[in-house]
Design a protein around this motif. Structure first.
Motif, PDB file in Angstrom:
ATOM      1  N   CYS A  57       0.873  -1.257   0.032  1.00 58.23           N
ATOM      2  CA  CYS A  57      -0.036  -0.065  -0.003  1.00 58.23           C
ATOM      3  C   CYS A  57       0.700   1.352  -0.010  1.00 58.23           C
ATOM      4  O   CYS A  57       0.184   2.428  -0.341  1.00 58.23           O
ATOM      5  N   GLY A  58       2.162   1.174   0.449  1.00 57.30           N
ATOM      6  CA  GLY A  58       2.879   2.462   0.425  1.00 57.30           C
ATOM      7  C   GLY A  58       2.963   3.179   1.697  1.00 57.30           C
ATOM      8  O   GLY A  58       3.639   4.327   1.692  1.00 57.30           O
ATOM      9  N   LYS A  59       1.969   3.035   2.770  1.00 60.58           N
ATOM     10  CA  LYS A  59       1.983   3.764   3.842  1.00 60.58           C
ATOM     11  C   LYS A  59       3.031   4.077   4.626  1.00 60.58           C
ATOM     12  O   LYS A  59       3.417   5.049   4.978  1.00 60.58           O
ATOM     13  N   CYS A  60       3.863   2.765   4.733  1.00 59.94           N
ATOM     14  CA  CYS A  60       5.176   2.906   5.639  1.00 59.94           C
ATOM     15  C   CYS A  60       6.119   3.782   4.727  1.00 59.94           C
ATOM     16  O   CYS A  60       6.911   4.426   5.414  1.00 59.94           O
ATOM     17  N   VAL A  61       6.285   3.598   3.556  1.00 61.93           N
ATOM     18  CA  VAL A  61       7.193   4.349   2.627  1.00 61.93           C
ATOM     19  C   VAL A  61       6.955   5.809   2.924  1.00 61.93           C
ATOM     20  O   VAL A  61       7.760   6.541   3.225  1.00 61.93           O
ATOM     21  N   ALA A  62       5.594   6.293   2.864  1.00 61.44           N
ATOM     22  CA  ALA A  62       5.256   7.671   3.019  1.00 61.44           C
ATOM     23  C   ALA A  62       5.740   8.272   4.358  1.00 61.44           C
ATOM     24  O   ALA A  62       5.978   9.200   4.769  1.00 61.44           O
ATOM     25  N   LEU A  63       5.380   7.188   5.409  1.00 60.81           N
ATOM     26  CA  LEU A  63       5.637   7.874   7.083  1.00 60.81           C
ATOM     27  C   LEU A  63       7.012   7.598   7.319  1.00 60.81           C
ATOM     28  O   LEU A  63       7.182   8.346   8.169  1.00 60.81           O
ATOM     29  N   CYS A  64       7.861   6.987   6.846  1.00 65.62           N
ATOM     30  CA  CYS A  64       9.286   6.835   7.365  1.00 65.62           C
ATOM     31  C   CYS A  64      10.071   8.046   7.441  1.00 65.62           C
ATOM     32  O   CYS A  64      10.113   8.650   6.299  1.00 65.62           O
ATOM     33  N   PRO A  65      10.628   8.578   8.450  1.00 62.47           N
ATOM     34  CA  PRO A  65      11.340   9.949   8.536  1.00 62.47           C
ATOM     35  C   PRO A  65      12.578   9.817   7.969  1.00 62.47           C
ATOM     36  O   PRO A  65      13.224  10.762   7.672  1.00 62.47           O
ATOM     37  N   MET A  66      13.212   8.579   7.869  1.00 60.64           N
ATOM     38  CA  MET A  66      14.529   8.357   7.237  1.00 60.64           C
ATOM     39  C   MET A  66      14.437   7.936   5.749  1.00 60.64           C
ATOM     40  O   MET A  66      15.643   7.892   5.230  1.00 60.64           O
ATOM     41  N   SER A  67      13.195   7.895   5.067  1.00 59.56           N
ATOM     42  CA  SER A  67      13.283   7.160   3.733  1.00 59.56           C
ATOM     43  C   SER A  67      13.981   5.851   3.635  1.00 59.56           C
ATOM     44  O   SER A  67      14.660   5.878   2.739  1.00 59.56           O
ATOM     45  N   ASN A  68      13.815   5.059   4.630  1.00 61.76           N
ATOM     46  CA  ASN A  68      14.199   3.972   4.913  1.00 61.76           C
ATOM     47  C   ASN A  68      13.450   2.673   4.259  1.00 61.76           C
ATOM     48  O   ASN A  68      14.098   1.747   3.952  1.00 61.76           O
ATOM     49  N   LEU A  69      12.390   3.151   3.776  1.00 60.77           N
ATOM     50  CA  LEU A  69      11.579   1.950   3.048  1.00 60.77           C
ATOM     51  C   LEU A  69      11.193   2.102   1.749  1.00 60.77           C
ATOM     52  O   LEU A  69      11.136   3.356   1.353  1.00 60.77           O
ATOM     53  N   THR A  70      11.266   1.263   0.915  1.00 60.35           N
ATOM     54  CA  THR A  70      10.937   1.193  -0.541  1.00 60.35           C
ATOM     55  C   THR A  70      10.075   0.248  -0.851  1.00 60.35           C
ATOM     56  O   THR A  70       9.767  -0.736  -0.260  1.00 60.35           O
ATOM     57  N   LEU A  71       9.193   0.476  -1.864  1.00 59.24           N
ATOM     58  CA  LEU A  71       8.254  -0.437  -2.640  1.00 59.24           C
ATOM     59  C   LEU A  71       9.006  -1.050  -3.878  1.00 59.24           C
ATOM     60  O   LEU A  71       9.515  -0.328  -4.653  1.00 59.24           O
ATOM     61  N   THR A  72       8.997  -2.446  -3.959  1.00 55.91           N
ATOM     62  CA  THR A  72       9.437  -2.854  -5.098  1.00 55.91           C
ATOM     63  C   THR A  72       8.487  -3.992  -5.719  1.00 55.91           C
ATOM     64  O   THR A  72       8.370  -4.848  -4.622  1.00 55.91           O
ATOM     65  N   GLU A  73       7.832  -4.197  -6.633  1.00 52.11           N
ATOM     66  CA  GLU A  73       6.969  -4.976  -7.227  1.00 52.11           C
ATOM     67  C   GLU A  73       5.829  -5.214  -6.096  1.00 52.11           C
ATOM     68  O   GLU A  73       5.542  -6.283  -5.627  1.00 52.11           O
ATOM     69  N   GLN A  74       5.356  -4.122  -5.684  1.00 57.59           N
ATOM     70  CA  GLN A  74       4.198  -3.947  -4.753  1.00 57.59           C
ATOM     71  C   GLN A  74       4.491  -4.815  -3.380  1.00 57.59           C
ATOM     72  O   GLN A  74       3.540  -5.188  -2.732  1.00 57.59           O
ATOM     73  N   LYS A  75       5.757  -4.652  -2.908  1.00 60.45           N
ATOM     74  CA  LYS A  75       6.143  -5.138  -1.831  1.00 60.45           C
ATOM     75  C   LYS A  75       7.050  -4.119  -1.212  1.00 60.45           C
ATOM     76  O   LYS A  75       7.677  -3.474  -1.675  1.00 60.45           O
ATOM     77  N   ALA A  76       6.933  -3.934   0.298  1.00 53.40           N
ATOM     78  CA  ALA A  76       7.640  -2.959   1.140  1.00 53.40           C
ATOM     79  C   ALA A  76       8.947  -3.669   1.427  1.00 53.40           C
ATOM     80  O   ALA A  76       9.079  -4.779   1.680  1.00 53.40           O
ATOM     81  N   PHE A  77      10.093  -2.964   1.378  1.00 56.00           N
ATOM     82  CA  PHE A  77      11.548  -3.456   1.870  1.00 56.00           C
ATOM     83  C   PHE A  77      11.990  -2.232   2.638  1.00 56.00           C
ATOM     84  O   PHE A  77      12.087  -1.215   2.548  1.00 56.00           O
ATOM     85  N   SER A  78      12.958  -2.907   3.651  1.00 55.16           N
ATOM     86  CA  SER A  78      13.467  -1.988   4.723  1.00 55.16           C
ATOM     87  C   SER A  78      15.057  -1.936   4.288  1.00 55.16           C
ATOM     88  O   SER A  78      15.545  -2.966   3.992  1.00 55.16           O
ATOM     89  N   GLY A  79      15.624  -0.655   4.597  1.00 55.47           N
ATOM     90  CA  GLY A  79      17.216  -0.756   4.378  1.00 55.47           C
ATOM     91  C   GLY A  79      17.768  -0.715   5.619  1.00 55.47           C
ATOM     92  O   GLY A  79      17.391  -1.498   6.601  1.00 55.47           O
ATOM     93  N   SER A  80      18.636  -0.001   5.790  1.00 51.27           N
ATOM     94  CA  SER A  80      19.681  -0.143   7.058  1.00 51.27           C
ATOM     95  C   SER A  80      19.593   1.040   7.776  1.00 51.27           C
ATOM     96  O   SER A  80      20.656   1.172   8.858  1.00 51.27           O
ATOM     97  N   ARG A  81      18.736   2.041   7.722  1.00 53.76           N
ATOM     98  CA  ARG A  81      18.847   3.135   8.545  1.00 53.76           C
ATOM     99  C   ARG A  81      17.437   3.234   9.217  1.00 53.76           C
ATOM    100  O   ARG A  81      16.713   4.448   9.293  1.00 53.76           O
TER     101      ARG A  81
END
Length: 254
Positions: free
Chosen positions: A195-219
């Motif tokens: 849905c992308g809600k987590c991507v929009a909310l993250c203050p660190m831009s640590n979350l991304t959407l790839t093929e309609q799934k959210a993924f987390s980075g290291s920040r």
């Protein structure tokens, strides 16, 4: 006086909002705002608010202050911390950093608020009890504002006793959890619907959407904003499942 804050799930935002409303009727500003630095630059007195994670200052707040040290230098700052438990020297963590940067820390305030760690059972309380906690915090804010107007600001969290209590309470055991950003955020691909809600909310831009799934980075800064806001409860950090989604709004709208 300018109010600036970082807030993961709304506790600190509410507390700094009430503080500034009572102090001078102004609206505080998140450190995530693109206008925050200019506002700090133009102000002499600052109220800085942040939540406490493992008896320490959030990494995002530490970096914000450090990277903008020249803007903070010479200011007078009153530190306000929100927490689920006694932190010892939550305000002192920020105060010591600010002192090193040439800031005059005029006082500190600790405010107990509802727990925000949604994937851990500890500290979970009934709605009525959380509402009482919020009410008690608001009374304490009122008293703190009255004291600072009398030029007698509270010094909670500052000084040797608080520092010692903070070290023994949590920080000696959990310092590595807050020293760096974490890569431990877990997203359940079976529950995530992209849905992308987590991507929009993250203050660190640590979350991304790839093929309609959210993924987390290291920040990840451990603010729990995404965890407590995910519609499908697909995100965890310290625990394995969501016990309760702990957003401040839940304690005032039900």
């Amino acid at each position: 006086m300018l109010g600036v804050y970082f807030s993961g799930t709304g506790n600190t935002k509410h507390c700094i909002g009430r503080f500034m409303e009572l102090y001078n009727g102004s609206v505080p500003m998140s450190i995530e705002s693109p206008d925050a630095i200019d506002a700090i630059r133009q102000s002499t007195d600052i109220v800085l608010g942040y939540p406490i994670y493992f008896s320490n200052i959030p990494k995002i707040v530490k970096d914000f202050v450090t990277l903008n040290s020249g803007v903070f230098r010479g200011k007078s700052v009153y530190v306000v911390c929100t927490m689920g438990l006694f932190s010892g020297d939550g305000a002192g963590c920020g105060a010591r950093l600010l002192h090193k940067l040439g800031v005059n820390v005029i006082g500190g305030l600790h405010l107990k608020m509802p727990d925000c760690i949604g994937d851990v059972k500890a500290l979970k309380k009934p709605l009525a009890q959380n509402q009482q906690i919020v009410g008690s915090a608001e009374q304490k804010i009122k008293q703190a504002v009255e004291s600072i107007k009398k030029d007698e600001p509270s010094k909670e969290g500052l000084g040797f006793f608080y520092h010692f209590a903070g070290l023994l309470g949590q920080r000696l055991w959990f310092y590595n959890k807050t020293k760096h950003y974490t890569d431990k955020l877990n997203i359940d691909g079976n529950k995530c619907v992209g849905c992308g809600k987590c991507v929009a909310l993250c203050p660190m831009s640590n979350l991304t959407l790839t093929e309609q799934k959210a993924f987390s980075g290291s920040r990840c800064t451990m603010c729990y904003r995404c965890i407590n806001s995910c519609p499908n409860k697909a995100i965890t950090l310290l625990g394995k499942e969501i016990i309760e989604q702990c957003l401040f709004e839940n304690y005032i709208t039900q």
